[in-house]
Design a protein around this motif. Sequence first.
Motif, PDB file in Angstrom:
ATOM      1  N   LEU A  21      45.294   7.844  28.941  1.00 23.24           N
ATOM      2  CA  LEU A  21      43.738   7.875  28.421  1.00 23.24           C
ATOM      3  C   LEU A  21      43.708   8.491  27.005  1.00 23.24           C
ATOM      4  O   LEU A  21      42.644   8.086  26.407  1.00 23.24           O
ATOM      5  N   ASP A  40      48.032  18.951  23.667  1.00 22.90           N
ATOM      6  CA  ASP A  40      48.769  18.533  24.965  1.00 22.90           C
ATOM      7  C   ASP A  40      49.658  19.765  25.428  1.00 22.90           C
ATOM      8  O   ASP A  40      50.165  20.191  24.570  1.00 22.90           O
ATOM      9  N   ASP A  63      48.125  24.124  26.757  1.00 21.85           N
ATOM     10  CA  ASP A  63      48.160  24.314  28.291  1.00 21.85           C
ATOM     11  C   ASP A  63      46.715  24.744  28.705  1.00 21.85           C
ATOM     12  O   ASP A  63      46.513  25.763  28.596  1.00 21.85           O
ATOM     13  N   VAL A  64      46.037  23.587  28.990  1.00 20.51           N
ATOM     14  CA  VAL A  64      44.705  23.928  29.549  1.00 20.51           C
ATOM     15  C   VAL A  64      44.514  25.139  30.603  1.00 20.51           C
ATOM     16  O   VAL A  64      43.525  25.701  30.614  1.00 20.51           O
ATOM     17  N   ASN A  90      40.196  16.014  28.950  1.00 24.31           N
ATOM     18  CA  ASN A  90      40.956  14.946  29.490  1.00 24.31           C
ATOM     19  C   ASN A  90      42.038  15.178  30.196  1.00 24.31           C
ATOM     20  O   ASN A  90      42.477  14.620  31.047  1.00 24.31           O
ATOM     21  N   TYR A 156      43.835  16.275  44.295  1.00 24.55           N
ATOM     22  CA  TYR A 156      43.268  15.798  43.059  1.00 24.55           C
ATOM     23  C   TYR A 156      41.749  15.749  43.544  1.00 24.55           C
ATOM     24  O   TYR A 156      41.001  15.970  42.530  1.00 24.55           O
ATOM     25  N   LYS A 160      38.612  17.153  41.021  1.00 20.82           N
ATOM     26  CA  LYS A 160      37.777  16.295  40.475  1.00 20.82           C
ATOM     27  C   LYS A 160      36.321  16.298  40.983  1.00 20.82           C
ATOM     28  O   LYS A 160      35.478  16.146  40.061  1.00 20.82           O
ATOM     29  N   ALA A 187      37.466   4.793  37.695  1.00 24.01           N
ATOM     30  CA  ALA A 187      38.594   4.510  38.982  1.00 24.01           C
ATOM     31  C   ALA A 187      39.876   4.154  38.513  1.00 24.01           C
ATOM     32  O   ALA A 187      40.508   4.910  37.494  1.00 24.01           O
ATOM     33  N   ILE A 189      43.084   3.017  36.347  1.00 25.23           N
ATOM     34  CA  ILE A 189      43.082   2.625  34.812  1.00 25.23           C
ATOM     35  C   ILE A 189      44.374   2.324  34.699  1.00 25.23           C
ATOM     36  O   ILE A 189      45.269   3.052  35.091  1.00 25.23           O
TER      37      ILE A 189
HETATM   38  N1  LIG Z   1      44.797   6.547  34.813  1.00 29.25           N
HETATM   39  C1  LIG Z   1      43.763   6.488  35.672  1.00 29.25           C
HETATM   40  O1  LIG Z   1      43.713   5.743  36.747  1.00 29.25           O
HETATM   41  C2  LIG Z   1      42.753   7.703  35.730  1.00 29.25           C
HETATM   42  C3  LIG Z   1      41.903   7.449  36.574  1.00 29.25           C
HETATM   43  C4  LIG Z   1      40.650   8.511  36.906  1.00 29.25           C
HETATM   44  C5  LIG Z   1      40.982   9.616  36.190  1.00 29.25           C
HETATM   45  N2  LIG Z   1      41.934   9.650  35.141  1.00 29.25           N
HETATM   46  C6  LIG Z   1      41.936  11.006  34.632  1.00 29.25           C
HETATM   47  O2  LIG Z   1      42.106  10.847  33.392  1.00 29.25           O
HETATM   48  C7  LIG Z   1      42.779  11.787  32.673  1.00 29.25           C
HETATM   49  C8  LIG Z   1      44.075  11.087  31.832  1.00 29.25           C
HETATM   50  O3  LIG Z   1      44.704  10.577  32.609  1.00 29.25           O
HETATM   51  P1  LIG Z   1      45.825   9.504  31.967  1.00 29.25           P
HETATM   52  O4  LIG Z   1      45.695   8.518  33.070  1.00 29.25           O
HETATM   53  O5  LIG Z   1      45.839   9.618  30.856  1.00 29.25           O
HETATM   54  O6  LIG Z   1      47.232  10.418  32.620  1.00 29.25           O
HETATM   55  P2  LIG Z   1      48.613  10.832  32.000  1.00 29.25           P
HETATM   56  O7  LIG Z   1      49.430  11.611  32.790  1.00 29.25           O
HETATM   57  O8  LIG Z   1      49.058   9.614  31.057  1.00 29.25           O
HETATM   58  O9  LIG Z   1      48.241  11.933  30.844  1.00 29.25           O
HETATM   59  C9  LIG Z   1      47.739  13.274  31.103  1.00 29.25           C
HETATM   60  C10 LIG Z   1      48.007  14.001  30.042  1.00 29.25           C
HETATM   61  O10 LIG Z   1      47.593  15.600  30.283  1.00 29.25           O
HETATM   62  C11 LIG Z   1      48.790  16.250  30.018  1.00 29.25           C
HETATM   63  N3  LIG Z   1      48.604  17.713  30.778  1.00 29.25           N
HETATM   64  C12 LIG Z   1      49.208  17.656  32.002  1.00 29.25           C
HETATM   65  N4  LIG Z   1      49.171  19.190  32.358  1.00 29.25           N
HETATM   66  C13 LIG Z   1      48.365  19.828  31.285  1.00 29.25           C
HETATM   67  C14 LIG Z   1      48.195  20.899  31.021  1.00 29.25           C
HETATM   68  N5  LIG Z   1      48.295  21.859  31.676  1.00 29.25           N
HETATM   69  N6  LIG Z   1      47.657  21.321  29.671  1.00 29.25           N
HETATM   70  C15 LIG Z   1      47.470  20.170  28.904  1.00 29.25           C
HETATM   71  N7  LIG Z   1      47.687  19.132  28.928  1.00 29.25           N
HETATM   72  C16 LIG Z   1      48.115  18.700  30.249  1.00 29.25           C
HETATM   73  C17 LIG Z   1      49.981  15.397  30.117  1.00 29.25           C
HETATM   74  O11 LIG Z   1      50.964  15.960  29.506  1.00 29.25           O
HETATM   75  C18 LIG Z   1      49.509  14.084  29.584  1.00 29.25           C
HETATM   76  O12 LIG Z   1      49.735  13.754  28.310  1.00 29.25           O
HETATM   77  C19 LIG Z   1      43.333  12.803  33.673  1.00 29.25           C
HETATM   78  O13 LIG Z   1      42.453  13.788  33.753  1.00 29.25           O
HETATM   79  C20 LIG Z   1      43.167  12.006  34.850  1.00 29.25           C
HETATM   80  O14 LIG Z   1      42.871  12.509  36.168  1.00 29.25           O
HETATM   81  C21 LIG Z   1      43.022   8.783  35.344  1.00 29.25           C
END
Ligand SMILES: NC(=O)c1ccc[n+]([C@@H]2O[C@H](COP(=O)([O-])OP(=O)(O)OC[C@H]3O[C@@H](n4cnc5c(N)ncnc54)[C@H](O)[C@@H]3O)[C@@H](O)[C@H]2O)c1
Length: 251
Positions: A21, A40, A63-64, A90, A156, A160, A187, A189
């Motif tokens: 995302l 990141d 690191d957030v 994100n 999670y 959230k 939801a 993705i």
């Molecule tokens: N993909 C889905 O279906 C979905 C659905 C709902 C919500 N989300 C949310 O969307 C956001 C992005 O998800 P995604 O699907 O791209 O996942 P992803 O795993 O592809 O990306 C998450 C990113 O966060 C980074 N990350 C992890 N821990 C970290 C930290 N401590 N500090 C900084 N960066 C960190 C990772 O390195 C990664 O690049 C997340 O918050 C996830 O919960 C995703």
Amino acid sequence: MTTVRGLEGRRVVLTGATGGLGTAIARRLLDEGASVALTDVDGSALEHVAASLGGDTTVLALDVAREDDWQRVVSALQDRWGTVDVLVNNAGIGSTGTVETETRERWDQVLEVDQRGTWLGMQHVGPVIERGGGGSIVNVGSILGATGGLANSFSYAAAKGAVRSMTMNAALHWAQRGVRVNAVVPAFIGTTALLGRYAGTERHAAMLANTPMGRLGRPEEVAAAVAFLAGDDSGYTTGSEVFVDGGWSAR
Ligand SMILES: NC(=O)c1ccc[n+]([C@@H]2O[C@H](COP(=O)([O-])OP(=O)(O)OC[C@H]3O[C@@H](n4cnc5c(N)ncnc54)[C@H](O)[C@@H]3O)[C@@H](O)[C@H]2O)c1
């Protein structure tokens, strides 16, 4: 041509920028003319992602969950840009356990990143946005934090769910001070990582079966909602959520 008012020239901090995302959000904001700080915890992938995206990017490891990391990043961006206009919280990590099987270790990890990381971002960047004349914070929640989901991913869901309440609370805090705070609530993705992890599994089938529209979302569909909340078209919207969920919240 831009499609969302008020993103041209805006200075955006995006966390989790190398994920599925994150890259889609970065691409959309860059297309709208924003300058984007790609951050990141996985700093090694940032340069590659920046090169593939093009546009006006800055890359910074962050690191957030670490307060000193936020301080370093905010300071670097103030030196570079003078201020920040938009924060997109994100970054996130998932979990699979249920209320019975979740481990204390995973609970702590997930809450540190998804809950505390979102708070620290708002705490450190919000005042900079306010001092710079106002702007927008967009937190990425999840339908699993807004419903019972698939009765798993327990920690999670807890984190959230907190993103929702923190979004509303912070929105009221800054309501008359120029900082809007909203959330996008996706939801399931179909990112490369999610499909790689679950395609062909029972969980993947359950995701589809429980989504009223009968398909996974596309990263671009989440990015569009983020762009709307980040820019001026959503100027009267704060403490709100945009569900990008194929109908989940209507069930
Ligand atoms: N993909 C889905 O279906 C979905 C659905 C709902 C919500 N989300 C949310 O969307 C956001 C992005 O998800 P995604 O699907 O791209 O996942 P992803 O795993 O592809 O990306 C998450 C990113 O966060 C980074 N990350 C992890 N821990 C970290 C930290 N401590 N500090 C900084 N960066 C960190 C990772 O390195 C990664 O690049 C997340 O918050 C996830 O919960 C995703």
